[in-house]
Design a protein around this motif. Structure first.
Motif, PDB file in Angstrom:
ATOM      1  N   GLY A 140       0.858  -1.186   0.000  1.00  0.00           N
ATOM      2  CA  GLY A 140       0.000   0.000   0.000  1.00  0.00           C
ATOM      3  C   GLY A 140       0.890   1.231   0.000  1.00  0.00           C
ATOM      4  N   GLY A 151       3.823   0.831   2.554  1.00  0.00           N
ATOM      5  CA  GLY A 151       4.884  -0.047   2.042  1.00  0.00           C
ATOM      6  C   GLY A 151       5.647   0.601   0.910  1.00  0.00           C
ATOM      7  N   GLU A 168       3.218  -8.498  -1.887  1.00  0.00           N
ATOM      8  CA  GLU A 168       1.830  -8.022  -1.992  1.00  0.00           C
ATOM      9  C   GLU A 168       0.915  -9.197  -2.328  1.00  0.00           C
ATOM     10  N   GLY A 182      -0.674  -0.830  -4.329  1.00  0.00           N
ATOM     11  CA  GLY A 182      -1.407   0.425  -4.077  1.00  0.00           C
ATOM     12  C   GLY A 182      -2.324   0.345  -2.874  1.00  0.00           C
ATOM     13  N   CYS A 187      -8.303   6.862  -0.937  1.00  0.00           N
ATOM     14  CA  CYS A 187      -8.017   8.267  -1.263  1.00  0.00           C
ATOM     15  C   CYS A 187      -8.205   8.576  -2.745  1.00  0.00           C
ATOM     16  N   GLY A 230       2.082 -12.629  -3.548  1.00  0.00           N
ATOM     17  CA  GLY A 230       1.527 -13.670  -2.680  1.00  0.00           C
ATOM     18  C   GLY A 230       1.292 -13.132  -1.292  1.00  0.00           C
ATOM     19  N   VAL A 231       0.570 -13.904  -0.511  1.00  0.00           N
ATOM     20  CA  VAL A 231       0.269 -13.490   0.865  1.00  0.00           C
ATOM     21  C   VAL A 231       1.464 -13.842   1.749  1.00  0.00           C
ATOM     22  N   GLY A 232       1.954 -12.874   2.488  1.00  0.00           N
ATOM     23  CA  GLY A 232       3.127 -13.092   3.334  1.00  0.00           C
ATOM     24  C   GLY A 232       2.741 -13.553   4.735  1.00  0.00           C
ATOM     25  N   ALA A 257       3.151  -3.921   6.764  1.00  0.00           N
ATOM     26  CA  ALA A 257       2.388  -2.752   6.276  1.00  0.00           C
ATOM     27  C   ALA A 257       1.119  -3.271   5.615  1.00  0.00           C
ATOM     28  N   LEU A 313     -17.401   3.245  -4.009  1.00  0.00           N
ATOM     29  CA  LEU A 313     -16.471   3.923  -4.918  1.00  0.00           C
ATOM     30  C   LEU A 313     -16.671   3.509  -6.372  1.00  0.00           C
ATOM     31  N   ILE A 336     -15.223   9.201   5.974  1.00  0.00           N
ATOM     32  CA  ILE A 336     -15.824   8.542   4.807  1.00  0.00           C
ATOM     33  C   ILE A 336     -17.265   9.006   4.645  1.00  0.00           C
ATOM     34  N   PHE A 361      -5.875  -5.193   9.096  1.00  0.00           N
ATOM     35  CA  PHE A 361      -5.835  -6.445   8.345  1.00  0.00           C
ATOM     36  C   PHE A 361      -4.576  -7.209   8.760  1.00  0.00           C
TER      37      PHE A 361
HETATM   38  C1  LIG Z   1     -12.787   5.664   1.113  1.00  0.00           C
HETATM   39  C2  LIG Z   1     -11.455   6.022   1.734  1.00  0.00           C
HETATM   40  C3  LIG Z   1     -10.907   7.258   1.470  1.00  0.00           C
HETATM   41  C4  LIG Z   1      -9.673   7.604   2.029  1.00  0.00           C
HETATM   42  N1  LIG Z   1      -9.161   8.833   1.754  1.00  0.00           N
HETATM   43  C5  LIG Z   1      -7.989   9.184   2.298  1.00  0.00           C
HETATM   44  C6  LIG Z   1      -7.414  10.439   2.001  1.00  0.00           C
HETATM   45  O1  LIG Z   1      -7.967  11.238   1.240  1.00  0.00           O
HETATM   46  N2  LIG Z   1      -6.231  10.754   2.553  1.00  0.00           N
HETATM   47  C7  LIG Z   1      -5.595   9.888   3.400  1.00  0.00           C
HETATM   48  O2  LIG Z   1      -4.523  10.228   3.903  1.00  0.00           O
HETATM   49  N3  LIG Z   1      -6.104   8.684   3.709  1.00  0.00           N
HETATM   50  C8  LIG Z   1      -7.281   8.311   3.167  1.00  0.00           C
HETATM   51  N4  LIG Z   1      -7.799   7.085   3.447  1.00  0.00           N
HETATM   52  C9  LIG Z   1      -7.052   6.202   4.361  1.00  0.00           C
HETATM   53  C10 LIG Z   1      -5.902   5.504   3.604  1.00  0.00           C
HETATM   54  O3  LIG Z   1      -6.429   4.820   2.492  1.00  0.00           O
HETATM   55  C11 LIG Z   1      -5.169   4.533   4.520  1.00  0.00           C
HETATM   56  O4  LIG Z   1      -4.778   5.205   5.687  1.00  0.00           O
HETATM   57  C12 LIG Z   1      -3.939   3.984   3.826  1.00  0.00           C
HETATM   58  O5  LIG Z   1      -4.312   3.289   2.676  1.00  0.00           O
HETATM   59  C13 LIG Z   1      -3.162   3.049   4.751  1.00  0.00           C
HETATM   60  O6  LIG Z   1      -2.047   2.590   4.067  1.00  0.00           O
HETATM   61  P1  LIG Z   1      -1.322   1.216   4.475  1.00  0.00           P
HETATM   62  O7  LIG Z   1      -0.127   1.131   3.579  1.00  0.00           O
HETATM   63  O8  LIG Z   1      -1.149   1.147   5.921  1.00  0.00           O
HETATM   64  O9  LIG Z   1      -2.364   0.058   4.107  1.00  0.00           O
HETATM   65  P2  LIG Z   1      -3.164  -0.308   2.794  1.00  0.00           P
HETATM   66  O10 LIG Z   1      -3.243   0.832   1.857  1.00  0.00           O
HETATM   67  O11 LIG Z   1      -4.419  -0.920   3.249  1.00  0.00           O
HETATM   68  O12 LIG Z   1      -2.259  -1.407   2.099  1.00  0.00           O
HETATM   69  C14 LIG Z   1      -1.996  -2.655   2.677  1.00  0.00           C
HETATM   70  C15 LIG Z   1      -1.589  -3.632   1.597  1.00  0.00           C
HETATM   71  O13 LIG Z   1      -1.119  -4.832   2.211  1.00  0.00           O
HETATM   72  C16 LIG Z   1      -1.601  -5.953   1.483  1.00  0.00           C
HETATM   73  N5  LIG Z   1      -1.577  -7.103   2.399  1.00  0.00           N
HETATM   74  C17 LIG Z   1      -2.305  -7.284   3.530  1.00  0.00           C
HETATM   75  N6  LIG Z   1      -1.944  -8.418   4.153  1.00  0.00           N
HETATM   76  C18 LIG Z   1      -0.968  -8.972   3.407  1.00  0.00           C
HETATM   77  C19 LIG Z   1      -0.175 -10.153   3.541  1.00  0.00           C
HETATM   78  N7  LIG Z   1      -0.290 -10.976   4.593  1.00  0.00           N
HETATM   79  N8  LIG Z   1       0.730 -10.425   2.578  1.00  0.00           N
HETATM   80  C20 LIG Z   1       0.902  -9.588   1.515  1.00  0.00           C
HETATM   81  N9  LIG Z   1       0.190  -8.462   1.350  1.00  0.00           N
HETATM   82  C21 LIG Z   1      -0.730  -8.139   2.288  1.00  0.00           C
HETATM   83  C22 LIG Z   1      -2.988  -5.530   1.039  1.00  0.00           C
HETATM   84  O14 LIG Z   1      -3.418  -6.295  -0.061  1.00  0.00           O
HETATM   85  C23 LIG Z   1      -2.739  -4.054   0.688  1.00  0.00           C
HETATM   86  O15 LIG Z   1      -2.362  -3.910  -0.659  1.00  0.00           O
HETATM   87  C24 LIG Z   1      -8.999   6.695   2.874  1.00  0.00           C
HETATM   88  C25 LIG Z   1      -9.555   5.437   3.133  1.00  0.00           C
HETATM   89  C26 LIG Z   1     -10.769   5.096   2.565  1.00  0.00           C
HETATM   90  C27 LIG Z   1     -11.341   3.748   2.830  1.00  0.00           C
END
Ligand SMILES: Cc1cc2nc3c(=O)[nH]c(=O)nc-3n(C[C@H](O)[C@H](O)[C@H](O)COP(=O)(O)OP(=O)(O)OC[C@H]3O[C@@H](n4cnc5c(N)ncnc54)[C@H](O)[C@@H]3O)c2cc1C
Ligand SMILES: NC(=O)c1ccc[n+]([C@@H]2O[C@H](COP(=O)([O-])OP(=O)(O)OC[C@H]3O[C@@H](n4cnc5c(N)ncnc54)[C@H](O)[C@@H]3O)[C@@H](O)[C@H]2O)c1
Length: 568
Positions: free
Chosen positions: A89, A92, A110, A115, A123, A191-193, A221, A246, A263, A359
Motif C-alpha cells: 500500500g 509499504g 503483496e 497500491g 483516497c 503472494g500473501v506473506g 504494512a 467507490l 468517509i 488487516f
Molecule cells: C474511502 C477512503 C478514502 C480515504 N481517503 C484518504 C485520504 O484522502 N487521505 C488519506 O490520507 N487517507 C485516506 N484514506 C485512508 C488511507 O487509504 C489509509 O490510511 C492507507 O491506505 C493506509 O495505508 P497502508 O499502507 O497502511 O495500508 P493499505 O493501503 O491498506 O495497504 C496494505 C496492503 O497490504 C496488502 N496485504 C495485507 N496483508 C498482506 C499479507 N499478509 N501479505 C501480503 N500483502 C498483504 C494488502 O493487499 C494491501 O495492498 C482513505 C480510506 C478510505 C477507505
C-alpha cells in the motif's frame, strides 16, 4: 427532506465514546490517533537484551551473503534482503522507495494489487468522485454563479463516465506506483506473506508452493479493511461499504450513511451533488465528532444544514437488512447509551462508514509471540513491534493502518520513512502531532495537532495557558474574488512560548493551506518566527498569515479572538 418511512421519533441523547465502543464490540470504529491525540500514549516497551541490536549501520547490500543459513539460535546468519516489506500500500511503497534511496536491498510482498486501500479503494478514487461533486455543486449553485456573472445551462452527469474517471485514475496511480518500485530495483514478490520468525517470511499464491525469504529487517504494512458492526448485513448492492460505493454502480434517491466521520462526510458531499438525499446515523451525540467542535459547528451549518441531508445522532444502527422482495433497506436503531429501540428507518441504500479494522489475520504473528489489540499490532513510537511480554521484537516493525496510530495514507508513508531511517542508523521519531489531516468536502476541512478541548486538557495537566486566534475567509481577497468567503481558520497556541499546538481550517482549499502550520509544528517554528514569513498577495495563504499575525505571544491574553474583519 422526506422522512415519512421513519417510524419513530428520535430523542437526542448524550453519548460517550466509551458507551459506543461497547456497542461496537471490537471498538474498531474509533481507531485513529488524530481523534485521540491525548489519550494515545506512547507504549513503553521493556527493552529486552536483543531489542535494540537490529539497526543496520551498513548502507549497501555489500555485506549480504547470497545463501541463507541459520545460526544456533534459529535466526538466519545471512539474508536475502536488507529489508522486506509485507504489503504494497502507500505505507509499504513509501518505505520501499526510501529504502532504495538509502542503498538497502529491498523486497515488497503483496497479496493482492499494488497500491492497497488508498490507491484502489480509498483516497484516489474517492478524490476523483469528489472532483466531480465539487464541479457539479458549483454548476448547480445558481446564486453563486450569478454573483460571478455566469450563466450556464442545467448541469448534468453520466454516472458510468464518473465511475470510469475514478476507476481509471486508480489504475493509473497503481501503474505509477508499480513502475516507480520496479525502476528503482525493488523486488515485487506476489503472494500473501506470513511471518515464520522476526527475520523470515514465507509467501505464496493459492495453489503454488510457498517460497521463504529472509531479511535483516521486516516491516509489516498490511493496512486495513472496512469495519462492519455486528448485525449489519452487507450485500454490496443496497447495503455496502466504501469498497463498493467507490464503484458508483448506482446513485440511490435516498441513502442512509452510518457514521459521520471522514468517509461518511466525503460520500455525503458526493451523493448530494449527484442528486441523492442523505440521512446520517451517528452513534455519538454530535456529527463529525473527531473534529474541533467550533469547526464542526461551522461545517455542519455549511455542509449539512444547507443540503438535502438530515441526521440522527446518539443512535446506533443495530441491525441493517438489505433490500429484498420489493422491500427497501431496513435499519433498526437503538439509543447508543440506553440501547432502547429508536425505530426503524426504510431507505433505498445504506453506506456503512463506521471505521476501519486492521488487516493482520494470517500474518503468522503467533510465530513472533505477538498478540494484537483488537487486531492492531502494538508498536512503540519508533514503530517497533511489541510482543506479548511487552518486549520489542528484534528487526520487526509495523507501519500504517495496521498499527492504528493514525489511519491516513501520508502517515503510513511517513512512518515507513522513519523506520528506514532507523534501520539505516539514524534515530528518527515521527511527530504524529505534526501530521495534517483533511476531509475533502466542498469546502474542505483540515487540521493538524490538538483540538481546543485536547489542548485545554493538556494545558491543565501540564500547567500552561492556552490561547486561541481566529481569522475568517471573509477578509481574504482571493476567497472573495472566488465568491467563497465562507470559512474559518483557528490557531491554538501557547501565549508564553508561541508554540503552535493546533490549527484547524474550514474553507476553500483548506487541505492545501494546512501545510504551513504542520511544517511549523514539525520544525518547531514559533509564532514569533512564522509571523514574519511573506505570503503572495492575493492568495488564500494570507488567511494563515493573518492568523499567525493575530496571535498575542508574550502578552498574557488567554483568549485572543480576532474580530470579524471588514471585507476588502
Ligand atoms: C474511502 C477512503 C478514502 C480515504 N481517503 C484518504 C485520504 O484522502 N487521505 C488519506 O490520507 N487517507 C485516506 N484514506 C485512508 C488511507 O487509504 C489509509 O490510511 C492507507 O491506505 C493506509 O495505508 P497502508 O499502507 O497502511 O495500508 P493499505 O493501503 O491498506 O495497504 C496494505 C496492503 O497490504 C496488502 N496485504 C495485507 N496483508 C498482506 C499479507 N499478509 N501479505 C501480503 N500483502 C498483504 C494488502 O493487499 C494491501 O495492498 C482513505 C480510506 C478510505 C477507505
Ligand atoms: N480524507 C481523508 O483523509 C480520509 C477519507 C476517508 C477515510 N479516511 C480514513 O479512514 C478511516 C475510516 O473512516 P470512517 O469515516 O469509516 O471512520 P471514522 O472513524 O472517521 O468515523 C466513523 C464514525 O462512525 C460512527 N459510528 C461507529 N459505529 C457506529 C454505529 N454502529 N452506528 C452509528 N455510527 C457509528 C463513529 O461515531 C464515527 O463518527 C478514518 O480513520 C480516516 O482516517 C481518511
Amino acid at each position: 427532506m422526506e422522512t415519512a418511512s421513519f417510524q419513530a421519533s428520535f430523542l437526542l441523547s448524550p453519548a460517550h465514546r466509551s458507551s459506543v465502543s461497547t456497542a461496537t464490540p471490537h471498538g474498531l470504529a474509533f481507531c485513529g490517533l488524530h481523534k485521540n491525540l491525548l489519550s494515545v500514549k506512547t507504549t513503553c516497551a521493556k527493552v529486552g537484551s536483543h531489542s535494540l541490536t537490529t539497526q543496520n549501520p551498513g548502507k549497501s547490500s555489500s555485506w549480504r551473503v547470497m545463501a541463507s543459513g541459520s545460526s544456533n539460535n534459529g535466526t538466519p546468519s545471512s539474508f536475502d534482503y536488507d529489508v522486506i516489506i509485507i504489503g504494497a500500500g502507500v505505507g509499504g511503497h513509501g518505505a520501499a522507495l526510501h529504502a532504495v534511496e538509502k542503498g538497502l536491498k529491498t523486497a515488497i510482498i503483496e497479496g493482492d494489487v499494488v497500491g492497497g486501500t488508498c490507491v484502489n479503494r480509498g483516497c484516489v478514487p474517492s478524490k476523483a468522485l469528489l472532483a466531480v461533486s465539487g464541479r457539479m455543486r458549483e454548476l448547480q449553485d445558481e446564486h453563486h454563479l450569478k454573483a460571478l456573472g455566469i450563466k450556464v445551462a442545467e448541469a448534468g452527469y453520466e454516472r458510468q463516465a464518473v465511475a470510469d474517471h475514478a476507476n481509471n485514475l486508480a489504475l493509473r496511480i497503481r501503474g505509477n506506483l508499480t513502475n516507480s518500485m520496479k525502476a528503482l530495483g525493488v523486488d515485487i514478490l506476489t503472494g500473501v506473506g506470513t511471518l515464520l520468525g522476526p527475520q523470515t517470511v514465507k509467501y505464496g499464491k493459492v495453489g503454488f508452493t510457498d517460497k521463504t525469504v529472509t531479511a535483516k529487517n521486516i516491516i509489516i504494512a498490511t493496512g486495513s479493511v472496512p469495519f462492519v458492526p455486528p448485525g449489519i448485513e452487507i450485500d454490496g448492492k443496497t447495503v455496502f461499504t466504501s469498497d463498493h460505493a467507490l464503484k458508483l454502480e448506482w446513485v440511490p434517491d435516498w441513502i442512509a450513511i452510518v457514521g459521520s466521520g471522514y468517509i461518511g462526510l466525503e460520500f455525503s458531499d458526493v451523493y448530494t451533488a449527484l442528486g441523492s438525499e442523505v440521512t446520517f446515523i451517528e452513534a455519538l451525540d454530535t456529527l463529525m465528532p473527531g473534529f474541533d467542535p467550533e469547526i464542526t459547528k461551522l461545517a455542519q451549518r455549511v455542509l449539512i444544514n444547507t443540503r438535502k441531508i438530515d441526521y440522527h445522532i446518539g443512535v446506533l444502527a443495530k441491525k441493517i437488512t438489505p433490500a429484498k422482495d420489493g422491500k427497501p433497506v431496513q435499519i433498526e436503531l437503538v439509543d447508543t447509551k440506553t440501547k432502547e429501540p429508536k425505530g426503524t428507518l426504510e431507505v433505498d441504500a445504506a453506506l456503512i462508514a463506521t471505521g476501519r479494522a486492521p488487516f493482520t489475520k494470517g500474518l503468522g504473528l503467533e510465530n513472533v509471540n505477538v498478540v494484537t489489540q483488537r487486531g492492531f499490532i502494538s508498536v512503540d513510537d519508533r514503530m517497533r513491534v511489541i510482543d506479548a511480554n511487552g518486549e520489542l521484537v528484534p528487526s520487526l516493525f509495523c507501519i500504517g493502518d495496521a498499527n492504528g496510530k493514525m489511519m491516513l495514507a501520508h502517515a503510513a508513508s511517513a512512518q515507513g520513512i522513519s523506520v528506514i531511517e532507523q534501520i539505516s542508523g539514524s534515530d528518527n521519531v515521527l511527530n504524529h502531532l505534526s501530521v495534517p489531516a483533511a476531509c475533502f468536502t466542498h469546502p474542505e476541512i483540515s487540521m493538524v495537532g490538538l483540538t481546543e478541548p485536547q489542548a485545554r486538557q493538556k494545558a491543565e495537566e501540564e500547567g500552561f495557558e492556552v490561547s486561541v486566534a481566529k481569522t475568517s475567509f471573509k477578509a481574504n481577497t482571493k476567497a472573495l474574488a472566488e465568491n467563497e468567503g465562507e470559512g474559518l481558520a483557528k490557531l491554538i497556541y501557547r501565549p508564553d512560548t508561541g508554540e503552535v499546538l493546533g490549527v484547524h481550517i474550514f474553507g476553500l482549499h483548506a487541505a492545501d493551506l494546512i501545510h504551513e502550520a504542520s511544517n511549523a509544528i514539525a520544525m518547531g517554528t514559533s509564532i514569533q518566527e512564522i509571523k514574519f514569513a511573506v505570503h503572495a498577495h492575493p492568495t488564500l495563504s494570507e488567511v494563515l498569515d493573518e492568523l499567525f499575525k493575530s496571535a498575542k505571544v508574550g502578552e498574557h491574553s488567554p483568549v485572543s479572538v480576532k474580530a470579524e474583519p471588514v471585507a476588502v
